[in-house]
Design a protein around this motif. Structure first.
Motif, PDB file in Angstrom:
ATOM      1  N   ASN A 338       0.832  -1.191   0.000  1.00 50.22           N
ATOM      2  CA  ASN A 338       0.000   0.000   0.000  1.00 50.22           C
ATOM      3  C   ASN A 338       0.872   1.248   0.000  1.00 50.22           C
ATOM      4  O   ASN A 338       2.082   1.171   0.239  1.00 50.22           O
ATOM      5  CB  ASN A 338      -0.982   0.014   1.182  1.00 50.22           C
ATOM      6  N   LEU A 339       0.253   2.376  -0.261  1.00 48.51           N
ATOM      7  CA  LEU A 339       0.958   3.653  -0.343  1.00 48.51           C
ATOM      8  C   LEU A 339       0.037   4.745   0.192  1.00 48.51           C
ATOM      9  O   LEU A 339      -1.131   4.824  -0.190  1.00 48.51           O
ATOM     10  CB  LEU A 339       1.337   3.947  -1.801  1.00 48.51           C
ATOM     11  N   ILE A 340       0.568   5.567   1.085  1.00 47.23           N
ATOM     12  CA  ILE A 340      -0.193   6.700   1.607  1.00 47.23           C
ATOM     13  C   ILE A 340       0.107   7.906   0.730  1.00 47.23           C
ATOM     14  O   ILE A 340       1.248   8.373   0.662  1.00 47.23           O
ATOM     15  CB  ILE A 340       0.159   6.987   3.077  1.00 47.23           C
ATOM     16  N   PHE A 341      -0.915   8.391   0.027  1.00 41.61           N
ATOM     17  CA  PHE A 341      -0.756   9.507  -0.903  1.00 41.61           C
ATOM     18  C   PHE A 341      -1.795  10.570  -0.572  1.00 41.61           C
ATOM     19  O   PHE A 341      -3.005  10.299  -0.582  1.00 41.61           O
ATOM     20  CB  PHE A 341      -0.942   9.018  -2.342  1.00 41.61           C
ATOM     21  N   ASN A 342      -1.313  11.763  -0.212  1.00 45.84           N
ATOM     22  CA  ASN A 342      -2.200  12.869   0.182  1.00 45.84           C
ATOM     23  C   ASN A 342      -3.134  12.471   1.325  1.00 45.84           C
ATOM     24  O   ASN A 342      -4.323  12.797   1.333  1.00 45.84           O
ATOM     25  CB  ASN A 342      -3.026  13.363  -1.009  1.00 45.84           C
ATOM     26  N   GLY A 343      -2.590  11.678   2.255  1.00 46.32           N
ATOM     27  CA  GLY A 343      -3.362  11.285   3.425  1.00 46.32           C
ATOM     28  C   GLY A 343      -4.300  10.117   3.220  1.00 46.32           C
ATOM     29  O   GLY A 343      -5.011   9.727   4.147  1.00 46.32           O
ATOM     30  N   VAL A 344      -4.313   9.535   2.014  1.00 41.44           N
ATOM     31  CA  VAL A 344      -5.198   8.407   1.712  1.00 41.44           C
ATOM     32  C   VAL A 344      -4.354   7.153   1.495  1.00 41.44           C
ATOM     33  O   VAL A 344      -3.363   7.185   0.755  1.00 41.44           O
ATOM     34  CB  VAL A 344      -6.054   8.695   0.454  1.00 41.44           C
ATOM     35  N   CYS A 345      -4.741   6.049   2.131  1.00 39.30           N
ATOM     36  CA  CYS A 345      -4.021   4.785   1.981  1.00 39.30           C
ATOM     37  C   CYS A 345      -4.541   4.048   0.754  1.00 39.30           C
ATOM     38  O   CYS A 345      -5.719   3.690   0.680  1.00 39.30           O
ATOM     39  CB  CYS A 345      -4.191   3.918   3.234  1.00 39.30           C
ATOM     40  N   LEU A 346      -3.668   3.823  -0.212  1.00 38.28           N
ATOM     41  CA  LEU A 346      -4.026   3.133  -1.457  1.00 38.28           C
ATOM     42  C   LEU A 346      -3.470   1.718  -1.438  1.00 38.28           C
ATOM     43  O   LEU A 346      -2.320   1.501  -1.059  1.00 38.28           O
ATOM     44  CB  LEU A 346      -3.458   3.899  -2.663  1.00 38.28           C
ATOM     45  N   SER A 347      -4.279   0.743  -1.847  1.00 41.04           N
ATOM     46  CA  SER A 347      -3.832  -0.649  -1.907  1.00 41.04           C
ATOM     47  C   SER A 347      -3.980  -1.263  -3.292  1.00 41.04           C
ATOM     48  O   SER A 347      -3.348  -2.273  -3.594  1.00 41.04           O
ATOM     49  CB  SER A 347      -4.608  -1.504  -0.887  1.00 41.04           C
ATOM     50  N   ASP A 348      -4.809  -0.688  -4.143  1.00 35.69           N
ATOM     51  CA  ASP A 348      -4.988  -1.202  -5.500  1.00 35.69           C
ATOM     52  C   ASP A 348      -3.767  -0.844  -6.347  1.00 35.69           C
ATOM     53  O   ASP A 348      -3.347   0.322  -6.373  1.00 35.69           O
ATOM     54  CB  ASP A 348      -6.244  -0.602  -6.130  1.00 35.69           C
TER      55      ASP A 348
END
Length: 408
Positions: A338-348
């Motif tokens: 996952n990656l936290i980008f602009n405060g949002v955790c992305l997993s896709d």
């Protein structure tokens, strides 16, 4: 008990359990009958072991549910008993639960207890059965307490041996958010994320192929690319990737396919010797196949050695199982979940790739005369291409140095 039976039936699953003592303990394991066959169970108040046969498996695997004792003195007897039962396993070992022990001091903070006998016995147990503690995602600790200014430890985990890691593709453990319990749920997740093809891959075994080095040198010197140095290097590597791909197609069978083809030829030659006798022609043919087969073995082992990063081992021993295992462990450690980008955790994977693209697209649109200076003593290594670019530049630095060092 009636609630457990009703719950298992509603899920279409079978189960086994160890009852709780008062308000403490208690273990439950559920499984689908279609996925595995339970051959035997071993259980006591602290663990529940299922000796099973998975589909398409002939060995006896173990899936264990564990709840270690809080008392430090009881842990030695606990791990001795667990180890004695695990020795019956002939295949994969998968253990999960609250072990109530740590593997190193870095897994505990805020506590005065360190290097205890119980923790030492846990470490010895893990080493004896060659178990791997996969990296924990989304957090460092699984147990916490607010007393004494805060106590935090990694007590809950999944432990897998080499056979299990090879079987469970993309296995990793992830810790869930804190809830009303002082323990966090640790989930064993399977399946690797597909981020698409890697930008450039270079295996050292290609250098063992006749004419490969000359092919790269001729193409690199003849390729004309205009632009700033990083763009030139990127375009040349992109073009070289296509040239190598075409070269591999022209070579025909490759790697394990080539080995299988040669092994079949060797078998056919040996069968002819049994039927027709050993003639000079067959003897020379067998010797030529053996020489070619040994060369292919070395190339295949070189590839797995490079992927597993075991630089201190010498080539020669056909220990592919060990290399596969090491490669799988490293893949789990280096995988991007996952990656936290602009405060949002992305997993896709698609969302992660888009976020990275947008970040660098915005970065390179800025005025190149202005930028931040990065100073870092311990910058972590990224997994995507370190196996590839480092080896290529090290072995071909004389060839690519002009493209790398030229600045406009």
């Amino acid at each position: 008990m009636k609630l457990l039976v009703s719950w298992a039936k509603s899920l279409g699953m079978e189960f086994d359990y160890v009852p709780a003592v008062g308000v403490a303990g208690g273990l439950v394991s559920l499984w689908r009958k279609s996925a595995l066959k339970v051959v035997q169970t071993k259980k006591n108040q602290r663990y529940l072991l299922l000796f099973v046969q998975f589909r398409n498996s002939s060995g006896i695997d173990v899936v264990g549910n564990v709840y270690g004792p809080n008392n430090v003195g009881d842990r030695v007897a606990f791990f001795n008993s667990l180890g004695a039962d695990l020795r019956m396993a002939t295949g994969s070992i998968i253990l999960g639960g609250d072990f109530n022990a740590i593997l190193n001091d870095g897994e505990r903070s805020g506590s005065e207890e360190a290097n205890s006998v119980g923790d030492a016995s846990f470490k010895s147990f893990v080493e004896e059965f060659e178990l791997t503690d996969l990296p924990l995602r989304n957090g460092d600790s699984t147990w916490g307490s607010t007393r004494g200014g805060g106590l935090w430890s990694k007590l809950d985990r999944w432990l897998l041996n080499g056979e299990a890691i090879l079987r469970l593709d993309g296995a990793c453990q992830s810790v869930e958010d804190w809830g009303i319990s002082d323990h966090r749920v640790v989930t064993l997740k399977l399946g690797s994320h597909d981020f698409g093809p890697k930008p450039f891959t270079f295996f050292n075994c290609w250098l063992l192929e006749e004419g490969f080095k000359n092919l790269v040198e001729v193409w690199w010197n003849s390729a004309l690319v205009e632009g700033w140095s990083s763009f030139m290097l990127q375009e040349k590597l992109k073009g070289l990737k296509g040239e190598i791909k075409e070269w591999r197609l022209r070579k025909g069978a490759w790697g394990s396919e080539k080995i299988k083809e040669l092994e079949e030829k060797l078998h056919d030659t040996m069968s002819r010797m049994e039927r027709e006798g050993v003639s000079d022609e067959l003897r020379r043919g067998r010797l030529a196949i053996l020489n070619h087969l040994w060369a292919e073995y070395r190339k295949e082992e070189s590839k797995w050695l490079q992927k597993s990063r075991l630089r201190w081992l010498k080539l020669g021993d056909k220990n592919s199982h060990y290399f596969h295992n090491s490669c799988k462990v490293r893949e789990s450690h280096n995988s991007l979940a996952n990656l936290i980008f602009n405060g949002v955790c992305l997993s896709d994977p698609g969302a992660i790739k888009l976020a990275i693209f947008n970040h660098f697209h915005a970065f390179f649109k800025r005025d190149p005369r202005w930028g931040a200076k990065l100073e870092c003593d311990n910058l972590p290594r990224v997994c995507a291409a370190d196996i590839t670019m480092q080896s290529f530049f090290h072995r071909g630095r004389d060839l690519v140095s002009d493209s790398v060092l030229r600045w406009k």
